[in-house]
Design an enzyme around this catalytic site. Structure first.
Site, mmCIF file in Angstrom:
data_model
loop_
_atom_site.group_PDB
_atom_site.id
_atom_site.type_symbol
_atom_site.label_atom_id
_atom_site.label_comp_id
_atom_site.label_asym_id
_atom_site.label_seq_id
_atom_site.Cartn_x
_atom_site.Cartn_y
_atom_site.Cartn_z
ATOM 1 N N GLY A 101 0.816 -1.221 0.000
ATOM 2 C CA GLY A 101 0.000 0.000 0.000
ATOM 3 C C GLY A 101 0.845 1.265 0.000
ATOM 4 N N GLY A 103 2.543 3.676 1.521
ATOM 5 C CA GLY A 103 3.083 3.865 2.871
ATOM 6 C C GLY A 103 3.562 5.275 3.114
ATOM 7 N N ARG A 104 3.814 5.976 2.036
ATOM 8 C CA ARG A 104 4.213 7.385 2.187
ATOM 9 C C ARG A 104 3.733 8.233 1.028
ATOM 10 N NH1 ARG A 104 10.619 7.510 0.863
ATOM 11 N NH2 ARG A 104 10.653 5.778 -0.583
ATOM 12 N N LYS A 123 4.611 12.258 -2.526
ATOM 13 C CA LYS A 123 5.430 11.158 -2.027
ATOM 14 C C LYS A 123 6.312 11.693 -0.907
ATOM 15 C CE LYS A 123 8.585 7.511 -3.575
ATOM 16 N NZ LYS A 123 9.124 6.832 -4.756
ATOM 17 N N ASP A 135 8.498 5.619 8.312
ATOM 18 C CA ASP A 135 8.089 6.939 8.816
ATOM 19 C C ASP A 135 7.238 7.775 7.861
ATOM 20 O OD1 ASP A 135 9.913 7.566 6.893
ATOM 21 O OD2 ASP A 135 11.366 8.533 8.230
ATOM 22 N N ARG A 193 3.781 13.836 -7.573
ATOM 23 C CA ARG A 193 3.799 13.071 -8.822
ATOM 24 C C ARG A 193 2.437 13.184 -9.516
ATOM 25 N NH1 ARG A 193 6.152 7.206 -7.001
ATOM 26 N NH2 ARG A 193 4.235 6.884 -5.832
ATOM 27 N N ASP A 280 4.551 -4.476 -7.209
ATOM 28 C CA ASP A 280 3.919 -3.265 -6.664
ATOM 29 C C ASP A 280 4.523 -2.017 -7.310
ATOM 30 O OD1 ASP A 280 6.084 -4.432 -4.983
ATOM 31 O OD2 ASP A 280 6.036 -2.466 -4.028
ATOM 32 N N ASP A 290 7.749 4.749 -9.646
ATOM 33 C CA ASP A 290 8.542 4.522 -8.434
ATOM 34 C C ASP A 290 10.035 4.524 -8.716
ATOM 35 O OD1 ASP A 290 6.451 4.562 -6.758
ATOM 36 O OD2 ASP A 290 6.755 2.577 -5.921
HETATM 37 P P1 AMP Z 1 9.330 0.672 -2.515
HETATM 38 O O1 AMP Z 1 10.447 -0.259 -2.224
HETATM 39 O O2 AMP Z 1 9.714 2.131 -2.479
HETATM 40 O O3 AMP Z 1 8.577 0.320 -3.738
HETATM 41 O O4 AMP Z 1 8.312 0.524 -1.312
HETATM 42 C C1 AMP Z 1 7.716 -0.669 -0.917
HETATM 43 C C2 AMP Z 1 6.672 -0.394 0.114
HETATM 44 O O5 AMP Z 1 7.251 0.242 1.254
HETATM 45 C C3 AMP Z 1 5.541 0.508 -0.340
HETATM 46 O O6 AMP Z 1 4.376 0.045 0.276
HETATM 47 C C4 AMP Z 1 5.958 1.864 0.192
HETATM 48 O O7 AMP Z 1 4.871 2.733 0.377
HETATM 49 C C5 AMP Z 1 6.592 1.475 1.517
HETATM 50 N N1 AMP Z 1 7.579 2.472 1.965
HETATM 51 C C6 AMP Z 1 8.796 2.731 1.452
HETATM 52 N N2 AMP Z 1 9.412 3.706 2.134
HETATM 53 C C7 AMP Z 1 8.571 4.100 3.108
HETATM 54 C C8 AMP Z 1 8.615 5.079 4.146
HETATM 55 N N3 AMP Z 1 9.666 5.864 4.336
HETATM 56 N N4 AMP Z 1 7.539 5.180 4.942
HETATM 57 C C9 AMP Z 1 6.458 4.397 4.777
HETATM 58 N N5 AMP Z 1 6.353 3.463 3.840
HETATM 59 C C10 AMP Z 1 7.385 3.308 3.007
HETATM 60 MG MG MG Z 2 7.126 1.191 -4.567
#
Ligand code: AMP
Ligand code: MG
Length: 528
Positions: A101, A103-104, A123, A135, A193, A280, A290
């Site tokens: 989901g 997350g940020r 983002k 965070d 974005r 994802d 991403d």
């Molecule tokens: P990514 O590796 O950037 O594609 O992220 C994978 C998952 O981790 C996604 O659900 C992101 O929203 C979550 N995520 C990555 N960095 C953060 C962060 N600093 N805070 C919260 N969620 C994060």
């Molecule tokens: Mg991602």
């Protein structure tokens, strides 16, 4: 006050989370959760894309409007905006990871301008129910990379999500960049974005994995109607949005396969390595999405991966991207199969991926090499030079721009000397490359193109300026020290990547030696 038109269909038409509080949780039977961006100390607009602003109907004056800058930093919504995070899952590094989901990332709603619909998404705007243990923030380093690269890719002609703005927050964020027990404070930033849709493969995989079949069908119907509005009438099939027919789902999946193939072929053309092709991180529209530990190929090397987390397995290295894209499409097919009677139609879509990828790649390679059309034995010719480039350490971007300057009456390997990274590579391989050039020149003689036409063709397919890893890192180091001039210069240069720009020669050089093993220049971390 700015007046913009929003029409937030996703939250109006798809079921939302009944829980309003913002705490980390598993969310069931719905697709989004309402959440407000967490305010930041001091939002400042570091840069914005003129093209994206214009596309959204925002003037230069609008871009200086404090209420807009506040919104772009997460300090308040403009009238009509709505803020929410969506639920998705995904396969990460080959394994099902369950619920992930936004997350940020926090949506600001769907902006309408001149008959087009754009989702806006911040983002790094704070925690959401999907933040898990992280965070919700993003650092300037990764935000600047996402901002610049989205725009650079667009100007290169690669399908991508866009970036409107890069806002610094005036706050620090702690990151252990190489996960080695060295946490540091880094400046925080937020990117806004923009894309017609941020739906990912993972949005469809999660309801399938939880057997939420009615929800999955509803999401498919919604996506086809809203995000494939141009395409689905051309399919000739009727759309029932609550329960789309198997024939329509299969045709739609084939369209996703074809778009994904086009995107990956472009990545190979320009030398882009995504670095984290988890499901994802795959857009349903076939957009590059991403921007994390991505990288650009300097010396041609199909085995190169920018992502330190991937250094062992090299799952996401340059040369494997087409196979991984297909693997990801197979996972999407598995999810869609849960609401279909059988797999036959989906298998046909996957074969469309194979066909489309080969057709796009051969067309693009023919352009890169300045051939009038693709002939059967061209594959052998190109594989031979790619192998030599790998062994000799030859720069991909410089190789092609210099190849265009080759005199095909008297081909000389010295034309390519600048593209070699080492004297050793030059000494050892220049004779073999000369032999290859002789064969290539013969091939050009069979082509119907004049030298000028050939050069024109090559110039349109081979960029002069790409966002080399070290160029991004230099801009980051300067911006972190408070000087954003380099960022602005790079943004400007990358607007016209196929046109030689006087005074900008420094941005068209191969990677300098100091950057060979430097963090951020050859090794990127997922920590962002
Ligand atoms: P990514 O590796 O950037 O594609 O992220 C994978 C998952 O981790 C996604 O659900 C992101 O929203 C979550 N995520 C990555 N960095 C953060 C962060 N600093 N805070 C919260 N969620 C994060
Ligand atoms: Mg991602």
């Amino acid at each position: 006050m700015l007046t913009l038109t929003f029409d937030n269909r996703l939250i109006r038409e798809l079921p939302g989370d009944p829980i309003q509080q913002n705490f980390t949780r598993q969310v069931h039977d719905c697709l989004w959760s309402a959440v407000t961006p967490t305010a930041v100390k001091q939002p400042q607009l570091l840069a914005y894309s003129h093209e994206v602003a214009a596309m959204l109907g925002l003037s230069e004056t609008d871009m200086q409007d404090p209420s807009l800058i506040d919104a772009l930093g997460g300090n308040g919504l403009l009238p009509g905006m709505a803020s929410y995070a969506t639920r998705y899952g995904g396969h990460q590094f080959g394994h099902w990871a369950g619920q992930l989901g936004d997350g940020r990332a926090i949506y600001l709603g769907e902006l309408l301008h001149q008959g087009q619909r754009f989702e806006l998404q911040l983002k790094g705007a704070g925690e959401t129910p999907y933040s898990r243990s992280a965070d919700g923030r993003a650092v300037l380093r990764s935000s600047l990379r996402e901002f610049l690269c989205s725009e650079a890719m667009h100007h290169l002609g690669v399908p991508t999500t866009r970036a409107l703005s890069l806002v610094t927050t005036g706050e620090s964020v702690v990151r252990d960049m190489f996960y080695n027990g060295n946490p540091q404070f880094e400046p925080g930033a937020v990117v806004c974005r923009v894309a017609p849709s941020f739906l990912r493969f993972g949005h469809f995989e999660l309801p399938a994995s939880r057997e939420e079949f009615a929800l999955l069908k509803q999401l498919i119907g919604f996506c086809i109607e809203r995000d494939f509005a141009q395409w689905w009438p051309t399919s000739g099939l009727v759309l029932d949005t609550q329960s789309p027919s198997p024939a329509l789902i299969e045709a739609w999946f084939a369209e996703i396969c074809r778009r994904t193939a086009v995107m990956v072929a472009h990545w190979m053309r320009v030398g882009f390595v995504h670095g984290v092709m988890n499901t994802d991180n795959m857009s349903i529209l076939g957009l590059t999405i991403d921007y994390g530990p991505y990288g650009w190929i300097d010396n041609f090397d199909p085995g190169w991966t920018p992502n330190t987390t991937d250094a062992q397995g090299r799952r996401y290295c340059f040369g494997r991207q087409p196979d991984i894209a297909r693997w990801n499409l197979e996972r999407l097919a598995e999810a869609l199969a849960t609401v279909l009677p059988d797999n036959h139609g989906l298998d046909a879509g996957l074969r469309d991926f194979d066909r489309e990828y080969i057709s796009q790649l051969t067309r693009m390679l023919a352009e890169k090499f300045g051939l009038d059309r693709w002939q059967d034995d061209d594959g052998d010719l190109m594989n031979r030079i790619f192998e030599l480039m790998t062994r000799a350490e030859v720069d991909q971007t410089l190789f092609f721009t210099q190849l265009a300057a080759l005199d095909c009456q008297q081909p000389q390997v010295s034309t390519l000397k600048e593209a070699f990274y080492t004297e050793h590579g030059w000494q050892q391989f220049s004779a073999e490359i000369q032999q290859w050039l002789d064969v290539y020149a013969q091939r050009l003689h069979q082509s119907s193109l004049s030298p000028a036409q050939r050069q024109q063709r090559m110039a349109a397919a081979n960029p002069i300026y790409v966002l080399r890893n070290y160029l991004a890192q230099e801009a980051i180091d300067l911006a972190t020290a408070g000087d954003s001039r380099r960022l602005h210069t790079l943004l400007q240069v990358l607007r016209q990547p196929y046109t030689r720009q006087p005074g900008m020669e420094a941005f068209a050089q191969k990677r300098p030696d100091w950057a060979r093993q430097k963090a951020g220049c050859s090794m990127l971390s997922c920590s962002s």
